[in-house]
Motif scaffolding. Structure first.
Motif, PDB file in Angstrom:
ATOM      1  N   THR A  97       0.833  -1.206   0.000  1.00  0.00           N
ATOM      2  CA  THR A  97       0.000   0.000   0.000  1.00  0.00           C
ATOM      3  C   THR A  97       0.869   1.258   0.000  1.00  0.00           C
ATOM      4  O   THR A  97       2.098   1.187   0.132  1.00  0.00           O
ATOM      5  CB  THR A  97      -0.907   0.012   1.229  1.00  0.00           C
ATOM      6  N   ASN A 144      -1.084   3.540  -4.187  1.00  0.00           N
ATOM      7  CA  ASN A 144      -1.337   4.947  -3.874  1.00  0.00           C
ATOM      8  C   ASN A 144      -2.424   5.118  -2.814  1.00  0.00           C
ATOM      9  O   ASN A 144      -2.896   6.234  -2.592  1.00  0.00           O
ATOM     10  CB  ASN A 144      -1.757   5.699  -5.147  1.00  0.00           C
ATOM     11  N   SER A 145      -2.839   4.018  -2.183  1.00  0.00           N
ATOM     12  CA  SER A 145      -3.898   4.065  -1.173  1.00  0.00           C
ATOM     13  C   SER A 145      -3.337   3.683   0.184  1.00  0.00           C
ATOM     14  O   SER A 145      -2.329   2.977   0.290  1.00  0.00           O
ATOM     15  CB  SER A 145      -5.041   3.107  -1.539  1.00  0.00           C
ATOM     16  N   LYS A 146      -3.995   4.150   1.238  1.00  0.00           N
ATOM     17  CA  LYS A 146      -3.609   3.775   2.588  1.00  0.00           C
ATOM     18  C   LYS A 146      -4.268   2.443   2.958  1.00  0.00           C
ATOM     19  O   LYS A 146      -5.306   2.084   2.434  1.00  0.00           O
ATOM     20  CB  LYS A 146      -4.018   4.859   3.585  1.00  0.00           C
ATOM     21  N   ASP A 149      -7.934   2.571   4.036  1.00  0.00           N
ATOM     22  CA  ASP A 149      -8.886   2.689   2.935  1.00  0.00           C
ATOM     23  C   ASP A 149      -9.083   1.345   2.233  1.00  0.00           C
ATOM     24  O   ASP A 149     -10.197   0.988   1.847  1.00  0.00           O
ATOM     25  CB  ASP A 149      -8.407   3.733   1.929  1.00  0.00           C
ATOM     26  N   ALA A 150      -7.986   0.592   2.064  1.00  0.00           N
ATOM     27  CA  ALA A 150      -8.076  -0.680   1.365  1.00  0.00           C
ATOM     28  C   ALA A 150      -8.866  -1.717   2.157  1.00  0.00           C
ATOM     29  O   ALA A 150      -9.524  -2.580   1.577  1.00  0.00           O
ATOM     30  CB  ALA A 150      -6.672  -1.215   1.070  1.00  0.00           C
ATOM     31  N   GLY A 154     -12.689   2.561   2.053  1.00  0.00           N
ATOM     32  CA  GLY A 154     -12.201   3.097   0.788  1.00  0.00           C
ATOM     33  C   GLY A 154     -12.272   2.136  -0.375  1.00  0.00           C
ATOM     34  O   GLY A 154     -11.757   2.425  -1.460  1.00  0.00           O
ATOM     35  N   LYS A 157     -13.989   3.466  -3.672  1.00  0.00           N
ATOM     36  CA  LYS A 157     -13.149   4.404  -4.434  1.00  0.00           C
ATOM     37  C   LYS A 157     -12.033   3.652  -5.160  1.00  0.00           C
ATOM     38  O   LYS A 157     -11.695   3.970  -6.311  1.00  0.00           O
ATOM     39  CB  LYS A 157     -12.556   5.452  -3.502  1.00  0.00           C
ATOM     40  N   ILE A 158     -11.447   2.648  -4.489  1.00  0.00           N
ATOM     41  CA  ILE A 158     -10.393   1.852  -5.128  1.00  0.00           C
ATOM     42  C   ILE A 158     -10.948   1.135  -6.353  1.00  0.00           C
ATOM     43  O   ILE A 158     -10.312   1.106  -7.418  1.00  0.00           O
ATOM     44  CB  ILE A 158      -9.796   0.859  -4.118  1.00  0.00           C
ATOM     45  N   ASP A 161     -11.332   3.658  -9.153  1.00  0.00           N
ATOM     46  CA  ASP A 161     -10.040   4.069  -9.713  1.00  0.00           C
ATOM     47  C   ASP A 161      -9.423   2.953 -10.552  1.00  0.00           C
ATOM     48  O   ASP A 161      -8.829   3.209 -11.615  1.00  0.00           O
ATOM     49  CB  ASP A 161      -9.091   4.466  -8.584  1.00  0.00           C
TER      50      ASP A 161
END
Length: 322
Positions: A97, A144-146, A149-150, A154, A157-158, A161
């Motif tokens: 991540t 590019n995600s924390k 979030d994963a 989030g 949104k992932i 994207d």
């Protein structure tokens, strides 16, 4: 003995029958509801066919037909489900991540063939290209995600994207497919110890958020109570203000009235004010009106008369009743 001419004749007839058979069998074809086709003339694509039904063409080998499906396909990245059994591929799903944590992420990509010519002839193995593009897109977005979030809120949104990036890569590679949907299946930590530590951190964060919310609720409650008390005090103050103003206006009116009386009869008014003041200051004192002629002090006992008047009135009332 068979003559050579007869042999040639029979051979020619056989060849003619074969040619006619091939012609008859290869000049028509059908396209099912779930299929789409392309026509090739000497190996070159001439047109695409998407309408289902019976169609005709030039016989083979002049023209040929290639069919592909119009159905929606599912690409399973990181796992394979077959006959009710799931086979995982951890090497595909392990990624880093943006905050340098390791997660295991797999997903499903819904796709379909939208351009049969490009799908068949622009790439040798378009499904492999799609798989590699999916891997690159997912790793790029996860990178590019924390980790929070994963693993938690989030994911939507992932997914969005990844779909956007994968669509742009597929369009760039021009392999004749379209991406319909991207769905994350599982995003998890690599082992039990890491999962437990992350769960503890998440629980602590949720507890902290709960306490903050409770504190904010208590603060809002006290603020509302203070605001209510403030308004009550302001209301009482306004009421007291109005009452005092009315009393002041009444006092002014009384004073003005007394002043008018004083201007008309100053001596009488002055004595009246003195007597009223004495009654207020000394409510239980006996008041006498006296006249001093030098030798004998005469007085008029007003209080005694006031006490006798109720008694007289009471006796008169009893007499009348008799």
């Amino acid at each position: 003995m068979v003559s050579l001419k007869r042999i040639y004749t029979i051979t020619g007839l056989v060849l003619l029958i074969i040619i006619l058979g091939i012609t008859a069998l290869t000049t028509w074809y059908t396209v099912d509801e779930s299929d789409q086709a392309v026509i090739l003339t000497f190996g070159k694509v001439e047109e695409g066919i998407t309408e289902p039904g019976l169609h005709f063409k030039l016989p083979w080998p002049i023209q040929s037909v290639e069919k592909v499906s119009k159905e929606t396909f599912s690409l399973q990245f990181g796992f394979e489900e077959k006959d009710g059994k799931v086979k995982e591929f951890p090497a595909e799903t392990k990624m880093i991540t943006g905050d340098e944590n390791i997660v295991l992420a797999d997903l499903v990509v819904q796709w379909k063939i939208t351009d049969p010519e490009k799908y068949l002839y622009n790439a040798e193995n378009p499904t492999e290209i799609l798989h590699d593009a999916t891997s690159a897109s997912l790793r790029s977005i996860i990178g590019n995600s924390k980790i929070d979030d994963a693993l938690t809120s989030g994911k939507a949104k992932i997914e969005g994207d990844v779909r956007e990036l994968l669509t742009s890569l597929v369009d760039k590679y021009d392999i004749g497919v379209s991406i319909l949907a991207v769905k994350l299946q599982d995003v998890e930590l690599p082992n039990d110890e890491v999962r437990k530590a992350f769960t503890d951190v998440t629980d602590a964060r949720e507890t902290a958020n709960t306490k903050k919310n409770e504190a904010q609720k208590y603060k809002n409650q006290k603020m509302n109570e203070a605001e209510g008390e403030k308004k009550a005090l302001e209301s009482r103050a306004e009421g007291e203000k109005a009452a005092r103003l009315e009393r002041a206006r009444g006092d002014v009116a009384v004073f003005n009235k007394l002043y008018e009386e004083y201007k008309n009869n100053p001596d009488i008014t002055r004595e009246r004010l003195v007597i009223e003041t004495l009654e207020q200051v000394l409510p239980n004192a006996e008041i006498y009106i006296m006249n001093d002629d030098g030798n004998t002090m005469k007085y008029f006992p007003i209080r005694s008369l006031e006490k006798e008047q109720p008694k007289a009135a009471a006796s008169e009332g009893s007499d009348n009743n008799e």
